[in-house]
Design an enzyme around this catalytic site. Sequence first.
Site, mmCIF file in Angstrom:
data_model
loop_
_atom_site.group_PDB
_atom_site.id
_atom_site.type_symbol
_atom_site.label_atom_id
_atom_site.label_comp_id
_atom_site.label_asym_id
_atom_site.label_seq_id
_atom_site.Cartn_x
_atom_site.Cartn_y
_atom_site.Cartn_z
ATOM 1 N N ASP A 47 -0.073 5.129 1.012
ATOM 2 C CA ASP A 47 -0.296 6.073 2.115
ATOM 3 C C ASP A 47 -0.435 5.338 3.447
ATOM 4 O OD1 ASP A 47 -0.275 8.026 0.152
ATOM 5 O OD2 ASP A 47 -2.459 8.083 -0.018
ATOM 6 N N ASP A 98 0.877 -1.162 0.000
ATOM 7 C CA ASP A 98 0.000 0.000 0.000
ATOM 8 C C ASP A 98 0.926 1.228 0.000
ATOM 9 O OD1 ASP A 98 -2.397 1.610 0.512
ATOM 10 O OD2 ASP A 98 -1.614 1.809 2.550
#
Length: 189
Positions: free
Chosen positions: A12, A10
């Site tokens: 953020d 991922d």
Amino acid sequence: MTPIKLVILDRDGTINQDSDDFIKSADEWKPLPGALEAIARLNQAAWHVVVASNQSGLGRGLFEVSDLNAIHTKMHQMLAAVGGRIDAVFYCPHTPADDCYCRKPASGLFEQIAGRYGLDLENVPVVGDSARDVIAGVAVGCEPHLVLTGKAAIYKGRALPESFPSNTRVHDDLTAFVDFLLSREEARA
């Protein structure tokens, strides 16, 4: 031919600081301590790294694709400066209301990754800071890893809720995940 070693991250809250107001510009993109160096260590151990990221700020009109490209250019440049790289960035531009197949926790981004690399994602590590990150990966057979940065910082010292897959491994941050992965790889060699 040796199969490709792949890790799906991922963005953020996993690689960079997260914001409830969205990361809308390259100036707002700031890597988490040690994250870029952790990715470089993966690369040096012959791991390929790709990103799977929800970017609903696009669909909400908060920033443009050119802004997202500038963010990713900064990320790539900062990674290169420490000897690392991300091979590809897959992102969902939709809002939750769009009910698309690519917004995590749906598995569409992961299906795109599998198609691009011609791989079955069985046991490919997926690393994120939320249940939706790991749920999306588990749907296609990925091995779930949660980092206690970003949204998951609230779970430090606590058991994970039942919304997480039961086989989710928990790490303090991306550096701790890379320590785990490389140690396990060495032990299996």
